[in-house]
Design an enzyme around this catalytic site. Structure first.
Site, PDB file in Angstrom:
ATOM      1  N   CYS A   1       1.370  -1.173   0.171  1.00  0.00           N
ATOM      2  CA  CYS A   1      -0.349  -0.053  -0.101  1.00  0.00           C
ATOM      3  C   CYS A   1       0.848   1.462  -0.169  1.00  0.00           C
ATOM      4  O   CYS A   1       1.815   1.191   1.161  1.00  0.00           O
ATOM      5  CB  CYS A   1      -0.874   0.258   1.090  1.00  0.00           C
ATOM      6  SG  CYS A   1      -2.199   1.776   1.380  1.00  0.00           S
TER       7      CYS A   1
ATOM      8  N   GLN B   1     -20.381  -7.210  11.323  1.00  0.00           N
ATOM      9  CA  GLN B   1     -19.292  -7.331  11.434  1.00  0.00           C
ATOM     10  C   GLN B   1     -18.356  -6.625   9.923  1.00  0.00           C
ATOM     11  O   GLN B   1     -19.135  -6.356   9.489  1.00  0.00           O
ATOM     12  CB  GLN B   1     -19.258  -8.518  10.529  1.00  0.00           C
ATOM     13  CG  GLN B   1     -19.838  -9.433  11.812  1.00  0.00           C
ATOM     14  CD  GLN B   1     -18.886  -9.449  13.178  1.00  0.00           C
ATOM     15  OE1 GLN B   1     -17.387  -9.780  12.801  1.00  0.00           O
ATOM     16  NE2 GLN B   1     -19.407 -10.192  14.320  1.00  0.00           N
TER      17      GLN B   1
ATOM     18  N   GLU C   1     -30.017  -7.991  24.494  1.00  0.00           N
ATOM     19  CA  GLU C   1     -28.493  -7.332  24.406  1.00  0.00           C
ATOM     20  C   GLU C   1     -29.384  -6.235  24.611  1.00  0.00           C
ATOM     21  O   GLU C   1     -30.595  -5.972  25.275  1.00  0.00           O
ATOM     22  CB  GLU C   1     -28.738  -6.851  22.369  1.00  0.00           C
ATOM     23  CG  GLU C   1     -28.579  -5.638  22.114  1.00  0.00           C
ATOM     24  CD  GLU C   1     -27.073  -5.316  22.378  1.00  0.00           C
ATOM     25  OE1 GLU C   1     -27.036  -4.843  22.618  1.00  0.00           O
ATOM     26  OE2 GLU C   1     -26.691  -6.118  21.860  1.00  0.00           O
TER      27      GLU C   1
ATOM     28  N   CYS D   1     -14.001 -10.714  20.151  1.00  0.00           N
ATOM     29  CA  CYS D   1     -12.997  -9.970  19.086  1.00  0.00           C
ATOM     30  C   CYS D   1     -11.431  -9.725  19.984  1.00  0.00           C
ATOM     31  O   CYS D   1     -10.838  -8.212  20.227  1.00  0.00           O
ATOM     32  CB  CYS D   1     -13.495  -8.592  19.381  1.00  0.00           C
ATOM     33  SG  CYS D   1     -14.421  -7.494  20.354  1.00  0.00           S
TER      34      CYS D   1
END
Length: 404
Positions: free
Chosen positions: A58, A241, A288, A362
């Site tokens: 990059c 995601q 949740e 994560c």
């Protein structure tokens, strides 16, 4: 001036020499030279390069803080990420079989948060350099989906119009199936004229939705995402995601982990990433803390065809975990907590008799800590799988199966 040998790669992607001294963008075995200050060699000169070193592909790599290990071969990076998880488990006295990792392809990231700063002439939108407030434009980013890259001039235009030279806007942009979904934070509170101006601008820019500090300013059409058989419109800036291929890999891993369970609890359910596909063959109770995300899940379920029943519950699982006696009615549990893990809920699960747990995380460190709690409670960690949807970064996601 010091000459050092890099002994290993740390969790954040820096090489580590004896001391310890942290040396960015180096690899194990390399000999480097440079000035050391506060335990860091900020500008190393590579004297002896590793055979794992490659030229970073990059053009923004030297100035952008988004990637940490583009200077290493891809197989090295994959092994390193698996070792991060392996070492985190080992620190808790845990070993587990590793499934083949998933690696998301280049140009697949569908959401990103850019920083925007107004300049004397125009604006600058991009990513920060590492540990710095210096902004770098990234028009040739190899990670972002082409639709996000194509939208950068639009974000620059908005920043030039409504940004500040004293602060920054955060521009969270997501590709939905109805178009681009933009959530802006950090700007001034919009008054009536600004509302009208922003609404007109959003229409001209072709956005599906524009939100400003949580308030929807304009919505051409609901920015929806297909999850299983359902169409879901998340609230502005909601978690998704980062790549569709990684989402599919995690969904497949979770489905495998819960097996043929008929009644499943989905803890930290979000907008239904796992609940909605699993509802094709099982009843789901989704929990949740964010009511808006649960509302999106419920609306998607009600409009879908062929799904079994999904019930929802707004609940803070950190302060009010589901207790063992309430978990007894479920055949399996899915748990996908934030980076901090889920200590209280892991303790409750460890004291339950739920036959199978599908875990998504994560953060390998908090996952390993919670895994130890489950194992001490009588569970076995059957397998783990690394899901790399943040290529070239130190970020590691994973899925795992626990069974009694």
């Amino acid at each position: 001036m010091a000459t050092l040998t890099i002994t290993r790669l740390g969790h954040q992607g820096d090489g580590i020499a004896e001391g310890p001294v942290f040396v960015p963008r180096t690899l194990p075995g390399e000999v480097v030279e440079g000035d050391v200050a506060d335990g860091r060699m900020a500008a190393p000169r590579i004297i002896t390069p590793s055979d794992q070193r490659i030229k970073a592909p990059c053009p923004h790599y030297r100035t952008c803080g988004g990637c940490a290990v583009q200077h290493a071969r891809e197989d090295f990076v994959t092994d390193w990420k698996q070792d991060i998880l392996r070492h985190a488990l080992s620190a808790q006295g845990i070993e587990a079989p590793f499934r083949a990792p998933h690696i998301s392809p280049l140009h697949s990231r569908r959401r990103a948060s850019f920083a925007g700063r107004r300049l004397r002439n125009g604006a600058l939108v991009g990513f920060h350099a590492r540990a710095s407030d210096v902004l770098t434009a990234v028009p040739d980013c190899m990670i972002l989906h082409p639709a996000l890259i194509a939208a950068l001039p639009m974000l620059e235009e908005l920043t030039a119009r409504e940004g500040s030279r004293k602060g920054e806007l955060t521009l969270s942009l997501t590709i939905s199936e109805a178009g681009l979904d933009l959530a802006v934070t950090g700007g001034k509170a919009p008054d009536g004229p600004m509302h009208a101006t922003l609404g007109q601008w959003a229409g001209q820019a072709g956005l599906a939705r524009l939100a400003w500090d949580g308030e929807v300013i304009a919505q051409e059409q609901p920015p929806f995402h297909t999850i299983g058989r359902a169409r879901v419109t998340p609230p502005p800036g909601a978690f998704l995601q980062a790549t569709k291929p990684a989402e599919a890999a995690l969904q497949a891993a979770v489905a495998d982990a819960v097996g043929d369970a008929g009644y499943i609890a989905d803890l930290f359910a979000g907008c239904g990433t796992f609940a909605l596909p699993l509802a094709e063959r099982a009843e789901i109770h989704a929990i949740e803390s964010d009511g808006a995300m649960l509302h999106a899940l419920d609306a998607g379920w009600r409009q879908a065809v062929g799904l079994k029943r999904i019930t929802t519950q707004t609940r803070d699982l950190f302060r009010n975990p589901v207790l063992p006696e309430d978990l007894a009615r479920f055949d399996a549990v899915v748990i996908d907590p934030p980076r901090a893990g889920a200590d209280a809920q892991a303790q409750a699960l460890a004291n339950s008799r739920v036959p199978a747990i599908a875990a998504v995380s994560c953060n390998p460190v908090s996952f390993a800590r919670d895994a130890k709690v489950l194992i001490q409670g009588g569970y076995r960690l059957n397998w783990v799988q690394v899901v790399d949807q943040f290529r070239f970064s130190p970020h590691v996601e994973l899925a795992a199966q626990f069974v009694r």
